[in-house]
Scaffold this motif. Structure first.
Motif, PDB file in Angstrom:
ATOM      1  N   ALA A 205      -3.648  13.633  -3.128  1.00  9.78           N
ATOM      2  CA  ALA A 205      -2.219  12.923  -3.777  1.00  9.78           C
ATOM      3  C   ALA A 205      -1.673  13.213  -2.537  1.00  9.78           C
ATOM      4  O   ALA A 205      -1.127  11.163  -2.758  1.00  9.78           O
ATOM      5  CB  ALA A 205      -2.519  14.265  -4.282  1.00  9.78           C
ATOM      6  N   LYS A 206      -1.338  12.906  -1.623  1.00 11.44           N
ATOM      7  CA  LYS A 206      -0.643  13.215  -0.566  1.00 11.44           C
ATOM      8  C   LYS A 206      -1.192  11.449  -0.011  1.00 11.44           C
ATOM      9  O   LYS A 206      -0.185  10.620   0.168  1.00 11.44           O
ATOM     10  CB  LYS A 206      -0.359  13.875   0.394  1.00 11.44           C
ATOM     11  CG  LYS A 206       0.757  14.865   0.082  1.00 11.44           C
ATOM     12  CD  LYS A 206       0.678  15.989   0.843  1.00 11.44           C
ATOM     13  CE  LYS A 206       1.590  17.077   0.833  1.00 11.44           C
ATOM     14  NZ  LYS A 206       0.980  18.323   2.076  1.00 11.44           N
ATOM     15  N   LEU A 207      -2.075  11.292   0.360  1.00  5.86           N
ATOM     16  CA  LEU A 207      -2.988  10.215   0.524  1.00  5.86           C
ATOM     17  C   LEU A 207      -2.826   9.666  -0.038  1.00  5.86           C
ATOM     18  O   LEU A 207      -2.867   7.820   0.683  1.00  5.86           O
ATOM     19  CB  LEU A 207      -4.614  10.864   1.248  1.00  5.86           C
ATOM     20  CG  LEU A 207      -5.020  11.523   2.748  1.00  5.86           C
ATOM     21  CD1 LEU A 207      -5.887  11.961   2.737  1.00  5.86           C
ATOM     22  CD2 LEU A 207      -3.745  10.277   3.853  1.00  5.86           C
ATOM     23  N   LYS A 208      -2.755   9.468  -0.920  1.00  7.92           N
ATOM     24  CA  LYS A 208      -3.632   8.271  -2.325  1.00  7.92           C
ATOM     25  C   LYS A 208      -1.531   8.149  -2.603  1.00  7.92           C
ATOM     26  O   LYS A 208      -1.056   6.434  -2.164  1.00  7.92           O
ATOM     27  CB  LYS A 208      -3.024   9.232  -3.943  1.00  7.92           C
ATOM     28  CG  LYS A 208      -3.978   7.683  -4.317  1.00  7.92           C
ATOM     29  CD  LYS A 208      -3.832   8.345  -5.902  1.00  7.92           C
ATOM     30  CE  LYS A 208      -5.263   8.185  -6.783  1.00  7.92           C
ATOM     31  NZ  LYS A 208      -6.563   8.675  -7.792  1.00  7.92           N
ATOM     32  N   ALA A 209      -0.551   8.572  -2.194  1.00  7.16           N
ATOM     33  CA  ALA A 209       0.519   8.241  -1.980  1.00  7.16           C
ATOM     34  C   ALA A 209       1.170   7.822  -0.927  1.00  7.16           C
ATOM     35  O   ALA A 209       1.850   6.732  -1.243  1.00  7.16           O
ATOM     36  CB  ALA A 209       1.914   9.837  -1.953  1.00  7.16           C
ATOM     37  N   PHE A 210       0.391   8.158   0.230  1.00  7.42           N
ATOM     38  CA  PHE A 210       0.648   7.218   1.192  1.00  7.42           C
ATOM     39  C   PHE A 210      -0.045   5.976   1.907  1.00  7.42           C
ATOM     40  O   PHE A 210       0.369   5.168   1.785  1.00  7.42           O
ATOM     41  CB  PHE A 210       0.163   7.779   2.657  1.00  7.42           C
ATOM     42  CG  PHE A 210       0.306   7.301   3.743  1.00  7.42           C
ATOM     43  CD1 PHE A 210       1.160   8.017   4.992  1.00  7.42           C
ATOM     44  CD2 PHE A 210      -1.076   6.583   3.989  1.00  7.42           C
ATOM     45  CE1 PHE A 210       1.070   7.244   5.576  1.00  7.42           C
ATOM     46  CE2 PHE A 210      -0.821   6.032   5.907  1.00  7.42           C
ATOM     47  CZ  PHE A 210       0.167   6.314   6.834  1.00  7.42           C
ATOM     48  N   ALA A 211      -1.154   5.688   0.901  1.00  2.00           N
ATOM     49  CA  ALA A 211      -1.744   4.569   0.378  1.00  2.00           C
ATOM     50  C   ALA A 211      -1.073   3.756  -0.413  1.00  2.00           C
ATOM     51  O   ALA A 211      -0.965   2.563  -0.105  1.00  2.00           O
ATOM     52  CB  ALA A 211      -3.042   4.001  -0.098  1.00  2.00           C
ATOM     53  N   LEU A 212      -0.054   4.002  -1.404  1.00  2.00           N
ATOM     54  CA  LEU A 212       0.362   3.399  -2.595  1.00  2.00           C
ATOM     55  C   LEU A 212       1.533   2.687  -2.075  1.00  2.00           C
ATOM     56  O   LEU A 212       1.925   1.979  -2.498  1.00  2.00           O
ATOM     57  CB  LEU A 212       0.975   4.169  -3.411  1.00  2.00           C
ATOM     58  CG  LEU A 212      -0.720   4.572  -4.551  1.00  2.00           C
ATOM     59  CD1 LEU A 212      -0.145   5.128  -5.517  1.00  2.00           C
ATOM     60  CD2 LEU A 212      -0.143   2.977  -4.805  1.00  2.00           C
TER      61      LEU A 212
ATOM     62  N   LYS B 209       9.685  -0.383   3.665  1.00  2.00           N
ATOM     63  CA  LYS B 209       9.209   0.063   3.848  1.00  2.00           C
ATOM     64  C   LYS B 209       8.080  -0.023   4.155  1.00  2.00           C
ATOM     65  O   LYS B 209       7.227   1.452   4.412  1.00  2.00           O
ATOM     66  CB  LYS B 209       8.638  -1.060   2.448  1.00  2.00           C
ATOM     67  CG  LYS B 209       7.058  -0.334   1.660  1.00  2.00           C
ATOM     68  CD  LYS B 209       7.454   1.159   0.735  1.00  2.00           C
ATOM     69  CE  LYS B 209       8.205   0.977  -0.513  1.00  2.00           C
ATOM     70  NZ  LYS B 209       8.718   1.795  -1.346  1.00  2.00           N
ATOM     71  N   LEU B 210       7.272  -0.260   5.512  1.00  2.00           N
ATOM     72  CA  LEU B 210       6.829  -0.652   6.056  1.00  2.00           C
ATOM     73  C   LEU B 210       6.804   0.124   7.115  1.00  2.00           C
ATOM     74  O   LEU B 210       6.252   1.005   8.276  1.00  2.00           O
ATOM     75  CB  LEU B 210       6.004  -2.043   6.891  1.00  2.00           C
ATOM     76  CG  LEU B 210       4.857  -2.610   5.610  1.00  2.00           C
ATOM     77  CD1 LEU B 210       5.129  -3.697   6.175  1.00  2.00           C
ATOM     78  CD2 LEU B 210       3.951  -1.887   4.922  1.00  2.00           C
ATOM     79  N   ARG B 211       8.648   0.513   7.530  1.00  2.00           N
ATOM     80  CA  ARG B 211       8.661   0.886   9.135  1.00  2.00           C
ATOM     81  C   ARG B 211       8.524   2.269   9.086  1.00  2.00           C
ATOM     82  O   ARG B 211       7.660   2.137  10.423  1.00  2.00           O
ATOM     83  CB  ARG B 211      10.119   0.947   9.172  1.00  2.00           C
ATOM     84  CG  ARG B 211      10.808   1.198  10.172  1.00  2.00           C
ATOM     85  CD  ARG B 211      12.667   0.896  10.450  1.00  2.00           C
ATOM     86  NE  ARG B 211      12.910  -0.329  10.780  1.00  2.00           N
ATOM     87  CZ  ARG B 211      13.277  -0.872   9.659  1.00  2.00           C
ATOM     88  NH1 ARG B 211      14.391   0.312   9.013  1.00  2.00           N
ATOM     89  NH2 ARG B 211      13.891  -1.885   9.596  1.00  2.00           N
ATOM     90  N   PRO B 212       8.311   2.917   8.426  1.00  2.00           N
ATOM     91  CA  PRO B 212       7.922   4.721   8.279  1.00  2.00           C
ATOM     92  C   PRO B 212       6.489   4.263   9.326  1.00  2.00           C
ATOM     93  O   PRO B 212       6.056   5.371   9.630  1.00  2.00           O
ATOM     94  CB  PRO B 212       8.110   5.217   7.167  1.00  2.00           C
ATOM     95  CG  PRO B 212       8.609   4.290   6.599  1.00  2.00           C
ATOM     96  CD  PRO B 212       8.572   3.138   6.697  1.00  2.00           C
TER      97      PRO B 212
ATOM     98  N   LYS C 221       0.707   0.016   0.347  1.00  2.00           N
ATOM     99  CA  LYS C 221      -0.098  -1.225  -0.120  1.00  2.00           C
ATOM    100  C   LYS C 221       1.478  -1.977  -0.988  1.00  2.00           C
ATOM    101  O   LYS C 221       1.345  -3.334  -1.104  1.00  2.00           O
ATOM    102  CB  LYS C 221      -0.928  -0.859  -1.003  1.00  2.00           C
ATOM    103  CG  LYS C 221      -1.038  -2.103  -2.271  1.00  2.00           C
ATOM    104  CD  LYS C 221      -2.158  -1.411  -3.282  1.00  2.00           C
ATOM    105  CE  LYS C 221      -2.792  -2.204  -4.268  1.00  2.00           C
ATOM    106  NZ  LYS C 221      -3.711  -1.845  -5.232  1.00  2.00           N
ATOM    107  N   GLU C 222       2.731  -1.254  -1.750  1.00  2.00           N
ATOM    108  CA  GLU C 222       3.749  -2.223  -1.745  1.00  2.00           C
ATOM    109  C   GLU C 222       3.981  -2.967  -0.713  1.00  2.00           C
ATOM    110  O   GLU C 222       5.134  -3.936  -1.197  1.00  2.00           O
ATOM    111  CB  GLU C 222       4.980  -1.058  -2.605  1.00  2.00           C
ATOM    112  CG  GLU C 222       4.051  -0.102  -3.832  1.00  2.00           C
ATOM    113  CD  GLU C 222       5.048   0.892  -4.085  1.00  2.00           C
ATOM    114  OE1 GLU C 222       6.780   1.119  -3.374  1.00  2.00           O
ATOM    115  OE2 GLU C 222       4.828   1.546  -4.667  1.00  2.00           O
ATOM    116  N   GLY C 223       4.184  -2.152   0.588  1.00  2.00           N
ATOM    117  CA  GLY C 223       4.932  -3.140   1.562  1.00  2.00           C
ATOM    118  C   GLY C 223       3.545  -4.593   1.767  1.00  2.00           C
ATOM    119  O   GLY C 223       5.162  -5.252   1.845  1.00  2.00           O
ATOM    120  N   TYR C 224       3.038  -4.228   2.064  1.00  2.00           N
ATOM    121  CA  TYR C 224       1.656  -5.534   2.101  1.00  2.00           C
ATOM    122  C   TYR C 224       2.472  -6.187   0.419  1.00  2.00           C
ATOM    123  O   TYR C 224       2.217  -7.241   0.936  1.00  2.00           O
ATOM    124  CB  TYR C 224       0.610  -5.485   1.996  1.00  2.00           C
ATOM    125  CG  TYR C 224       0.085  -4.320   2.708  1.00  2.00           C
ATOM    126  CD1 TYR C 224       0.220  -5.010   4.212  1.00  2.00           C
ATOM    127  CD2 TYR C 224      -1.099  -3.457   2.242  1.00  2.00           C
ATOM    128  CE1 TYR C 224      -0.343  -4.086   5.417  1.00  2.00           C
ATOM    129  CE2 TYR C 224      -1.578  -2.807   3.719  1.00  2.00           C
ATOM    130  CZ  TYR C 224      -0.851  -2.903   5.229  1.00  2.00           C
ATOM    131  OH  TYR C 224      -1.282  -2.045   5.920  1.00  2.00           O
TER     132      TYR C 224
END
Length: 108
Positions: free
Chosen positions: A5-12, A32-35, A15-18
């Motif tokens: 779930a953490k990996l999925k949240a990370f990927a989401l 959004k992408l800086r972190p 993706k929002e940043g893109y």
């Protein structure tokens, strides 16, 4: 939250940043992408798409020094596929255009 779930949240989040870059919402994209950029810099993990997206948001928001740093980092990354090669070429085009504009300003 389990690891999956953490990996999925990370990927989401990434993706929002893109998506924000695609929508030309550069300031939001940068935030959004800086972190993820900081995480990749710390881990030494090259991720061309991430760095190119971030650098585009930097240059579009006038963060010239940051753009140059990120651009340099991308130049040191080896593309793993055609998509990454095209992303690097796109970023090279941005860099070339910026240098040409600076040259014009210097000559006037």
């Amino acid at each position: 939250m389990d690891k999956s779930a953490k990996l999925k949240a990370f990927a989401l989040e990434m993706k929002e940043g893109y998506q924000l870059v695609q929508e030309k919402r550069y300031e939001e994209a940068k935030v959004k992408l800086r972190p993820f950029i900081e995480l990749m810099r710390q881990s030494g993990a090259p991720h061309i798409r991430l760095f190119v997206s971030y650098s585009i948001s930097q240059i579009r928001t006038g963060e010239f020094e940051g753009f140059l740093q990120t651009y340099q980092e991308v130049q040191e990354m080896a593309p793993k596929n055609i998509e990454e090669e095209k992303l690097k070429e796109q970023l090279d085009g941005f860099f070339k255009n910026i240098m040409e504009e600076l040259q014009k300003e210097e000559n006037h």
